[in-house]
Design a protein around this motif. Structure first.
Motif, short mmCIF file in Angstrom:
data_model
loop_
_atom_site.label_atom_id
_atom_site.label_comp_id
_atom_site.label_asym_id
_atom_site.label_seq_id
_atom_site.Cartn_x
_atom_site.Cartn_y
_atom_site.Cartn_z
N GLN A 134 -9.62 -1.45 -0.93
CA GLN A 134 -9.02 -0.53 -1.91
C GLN A 134 -9.86 0.74 -2.02
OE1 GLN A 134 -8.83 -1.76 -6.07
NE2 GLN A 134 -6.64 -1.31 -6.05
N LYS B 251 -3.29 3.97 -1.81
CA LYS B 251 -3.65 3.01 -2.84
C LYS B 251 -3.13 1.61 -2.53
CE LYS B 251 -3.84 2.38 -7.78
NZ LYS B 251 -3.58 2.94 -9.11
N TRP B 252 -4.03 0.63 -2.69
CA TRP B 252 -3.62 -0.78 -2.64
C TRP B 252 -3.19 -1.19 -4.05
CZ3 TRP B 252 -3.98 -4.59 1.36
CH2 TRP B 252 -4.44 -4.10 2.60
N ILE C 33 0.86 -1.18 0.00
CA ILE C 33 0.00 0.00 0.00
C ILE C 33 0.89 1.24 0.00
CG2 ILE C 33 -1.96 -1.17 1.08
CD1 ILE C 33 -1.29 0.20 3.70
N GLY D 98 -6.21 -4.72 6.94
CA GLY D 98 -6.76 -3.43 6.50
C GLY D 98 -8.22 -3.33 6.87
#
Lengths: 319, 523
Positions: B475, B485-486, B321, B448
């Protein structure tokens, strides 16, 4: 009777007790007197084997004490310590009952014996349930004495028994001690560094120094026939009072004037010492005291008593 | 997590069964070790009060034991005594020894010499003097020692859960791992109360009058034995198999709670630390353990993962990430990082982890070896077009991934790299990213979701069935909430998993968690 022969105790190179021999007769009180470190306490503790001697023999009534187990021996010897050594977690009654319980007496017998003793020792029955720390020093010492006497042992060993008491309490207990009939049947060895106490309580005194006996004899022997300078010096400071204490009225009987009995006067026992006689004059605010001895009663003035005493003293010194 | 909103009281009520069992275990552990410590320490203390020449040595040795850190002492015990109650009791016993020996010695030597002499002079024997005079009079001091030992033991017993001996440490360490304050307090408060309670009760005993001490001394052993026996009540039920779960796993919905609610799995469970769990399974002390599906020890100890056929463990697919502004600053970066996308599956990751965790190869070497084998390794360009900062959490897998990214960036771009590896945990890593301390780090979808986003349990349930849904959800949310951002997933899924020894699983024909349940329920 206790017979000690050639008794020695060495701690390393230090000869705490160095080959001493003496005898204590049945029902006699022998005082071991001396300064600290003279070996008197070591000697005492060898008699109930709290300390094992380096060499020498001890016999009680002809029996060698080293032939029996120390526990059995100790149960037949009363022991009184300076700091009383009472068990703080036991009540007074439980403290007194220790030896009888070791001897497996039945509880009735123990109870009876305790009741008898506390009466003789002027303790009150409600103190039996108290713990030692709730008692005064004098009372604790009485309990200590009761504990030593409870199984009626023929021998009593006392290590500075009154050393921790104040003067007033001590003289009171001394008086009781002398009057106690139980003690008259005992063979007693007492250790003290207090000359007054030794003279007041001892039938005979054994003066020790550096592990050896300097002189052994009656109080009068030590005063009037000291073996050497050490004995003389040891008694020097309290000499006068000791002499008043050591001489009995009957000792000076022949030196007293032949007077008639005074009807109004108080009486004084011929077995009293001179000091007690003098106190009695002061106490009764009297001019004369009647003294009876050998079927005769004489009435004596204070001055006559003192004069006779001094005459006796100078006679002894020139013997 | 919504559970965090519930009050401590609610948590304790909800978990009252467990709390009671742990408390009983805790008391039991404390007092079993205490009894043994008294049985050893008291005679030893008496002995050195007779033979004073040994007093220094014995007290010195007990003192040295006291200075060994508790975790280390428990660690020393494992090779000797394995896991469970035995090593814990021995460790606790060793801690309790010093105060008991020392106070017995001090108490007995402190008995008034005149009292001892008079006892001797009255004709008491050695043993009579010990039991009637010395011990009763030393008892307040000895009790003070026992009191100190008890309080020490209540404290150290919390650590017993590390080696599967149970006790309130299960909640405390579970709570620490799960960042669940209620759980920590549910363990810590009873433990503190126990310490205060026992301290108080023993102080009462100590202050009793000497006379009553005699009765107290008689009742004390009985009471101690009673308290010690509490340890055996909770573990009275046995089972065909024994499971060892980490404190964290015990408290998670995607852990033991899920196993119970979704599978209805009932298995004799002990709580154990992650560090010794795999080895204990290997040594047949545990049959089922909770682990991570890519852990290198899986391979080292020949364990197999049971298939999660009802999907209670959410997917933990790893992906880098990265902050959006970093992507803009380093335009080459996304392409380079995605070189790894889909390249590492579970078994490859397990093998790589095995190399670092078990064969003790360095993460850099392992990363180099892997990239070379996939022909991705290029020599460093020694570029200076900017510095990319890569972070990693504090375990082997993350070090390996960080090293791979370093090599790729240096080989494929003109950027230079610094790594900030070993960041304590998810929170620390993520905060570093948000606050522009690092530019990127490898994260897991499950983490996450559950640790960072913490959506309601409904959303979690709806997402965890499918790996793509989870990924899409995190995401989307990360982009919206954090501007992070993933990138594409690396391929492997480092999820929670139940594992068994390969041989045993084959013998019992257990391949899935449902198989396991059926086996446990069969006669």
């Amino acid at each position: 009777m206790i017979t000690v022969e050639q008794l020695s105790k060495y701690f390393g190179a230090v000869k705490a007790v160095n080959g001493i021999s003496f005898e204590v007769k049945e029902h006699e009180t022998l005082v071991l007197l001396g300064t600290s470190g003279c070996g008197k306490t070591t000697t005492l503790k060898m008699i109930n084997r709290l300390i094992e001697p380096t060499c020498g023999t001890i016999q009680i009534d002809g029996k060698n004490i080293f032939c029996q187990s120390p526990e059995i021996l100790r149960r037949s010897i009363g022991y009184v310590l300076q700091n009383n050594g009472l068990f703080p977690h036991y009540t007074v009654a439980e403290n007194i009952a220790i030896v009888p319980q070791l001897l497996k007496w039945d509880s009735k017998k123990i109870e009876r014996r305790i009741d008898e003793l506390i009466e003789k020792l002027h303790l009150s029955p409600d103190q039996l349930k108290a713990y030692p720390n709730e008692l005064s020093g004098g009372q604790q010492q009485r309990v200590g004495l009761a504990r030593a006497l409870v199984a009626d042992p023929p021998v009593l060993l006392m290590d500075e028994p009154f050393g921790a008491l104040d003067n007033i309490t001590r003289s009171k207990i001394h008086a009781e001690f002398k009057a106690l009939d139980e003690l008259k049947r005992k063979t007693i060895i007492m250790v003290t560094h207090d000359v007054q106490e030794a003279f007041g309580l001892g039938d005979r005194i054994c003066l020790m120094d550096k592990g050896k006996i300097v002189q052994i004899g009656t109080p009068a022997d030590l005063l009037f026939k000291p073996a050497n300078h050490f004995v003389k010096d040891f008694l020097k400071e309290q000499r006068l009072q000791l002499e008043f204490r050591a001489v009995l009225v009957k000792d000076i009987w022949t030196l007293l004037p032949h007077t008639k009995k005074d009807v109004d006067a108080a009486s004084l026992s011929a077995d009293s010492d001179i000091w007690t006689g003098m106190e009695k004059f002061k106490y009764h605010q009297t001019d004369r005291l009647n003294i009876a001895y050998e079927h005769e009663t004489r009435s004596v003035e204070f001055k006559q008593l003192i004069t006779a005493f001094y005459q006796y003293q100078s006679n002894r010194a020139h013997e | 997590m919504n559970e965090q909103q519930q009050t401590l009281w609610e948590f304790m009520r909800q978990q009252s069964d467990k709390l009671a069992a742990q408390t009983l275990q805790h008391i039991g552990l404390t007092f079993i070790s205490l009894i043994i410590a008294v049985l050893v320490g008291l005679p030893l203390g008496i002995w050195i009060s007779r033979k004073k020449q040994f007093a220094g040595t014995i007290l010195g040795m007990a003192g040295v034991l006291q200075t060994i850190p508790s975790i280390a002492l428990l660690g020393f015990m494992i090779p000797l005594l394995g896991i469970g109650a035995r090593p814990a009791i021995v460790a606790l016993l060793l801690y309790a020894l010093l105060p008991i020996i020392r106070n017995t010695y001090t108490g007995i030597t402190g008995v008034d010499a005149a009292v001892k002499e008079s006892a001797l002079a009255m004709g008491m024997s050695k043993w009579q003097i010990l039991f009637k005079v010395e011990l009763p009079l030393a008892m307040p001091v000895i009790l003070a020692g026992i009191r100190t030992a008890t309080v020490i033991n209540v404290g150290v017993a919390t650590l017993a859960s590390y080696i599967a001996a149970g006790g309130l440490g299960e909640f405390i360490f579970g709570g620490i791992s799960l960042n669940n304050t209620n759980m920590i307090l549910a363990g810590a408060i009873p433990a503190a109360l126990l310490a205060i309670l026992f301290d108080f009760l023993l102080s009462r005993l100590q202050n009793l009058h000497l006379k009553k001490v005699r009765t107290a001394t008689a009742t004390l052993p009985a009471l101690l034995i009673l308290l010690a026996s509490l340890y055996f009540i909770p573990s009275a039920y046995g089972g065909k198999l024994t499971a060892g779960f980490t404190p964290e796993f015990m408290g998670r919905r995607d852990g033991n709670l899920g196993l119970q609610s979704k599978y209805g799995l009932k298995i004799h469970t002990i709580v154990i630390s992650d560090a010794v769990m795999y080895k204990a399974a290997y040594e047949n002390q545990l049959d089922v353990i909770s682990g991570y599906s890519t852990d290198g020890r899986l391979k080292a100890y020949n364990l197999v993962v049971l298939n999660d056929d009802k999907r209670i463990f959410p997917p933990y697919y790893a992906a880098p990430i990265i902050r959006e502004d970093a992507l803009k600053r380093f335009p080459e970066l996304e392409k380079t990082l995605n070189l790894l996308a889909g390249k590492i599956d579970d078994s490859v990751m397990t093998d790589l982890n095995y190399r670092t965790d078990y064969l003790h190869q360095s993460p850099e070497k392992v990363a180099e070896y892997f990239l070379a084998s996939r022909e991705l390794l290029k020599p460093s360009r020694n570029g200076n077009a900017g510095i990319v900062r890569i972070g990693s959490k504090i375990f082997g897998e993350q070090y390996i991934l960080a090293s791979m990214y370093t090599l790729l960036i240096k080989g494929y771009t003109d950027y230079d790299v610094v790594t900030k590896t070993g960041l304590g945990g998810t929170k620390i890593c993520f905060d570093a990213l948000i606050n522009d301390q690092i530019d990127l780090y490898p994260e897991y979808t499950g983490t996450g979701l559950l640790a960072i986003l913490q959506p309601s349990s409904k959303i979690v349930d709806s997402l965890t069935k499918n790996k793509n849904e989870t990924f899409d959800y995190v995401q989307r949310e990360f982009e919206a909430k954090f501007n992070i951002k993933w990138l594409e997933p690396i391929g492997f899924n480092n999820a929670y998993a139940l594992m068994m020894r390969e041989k045993q699983a084959r013998q019992l024909n257990v391949k899935t968690i449902s198989d396991l349940k059926r086996y446990l329920e069969s006669k």
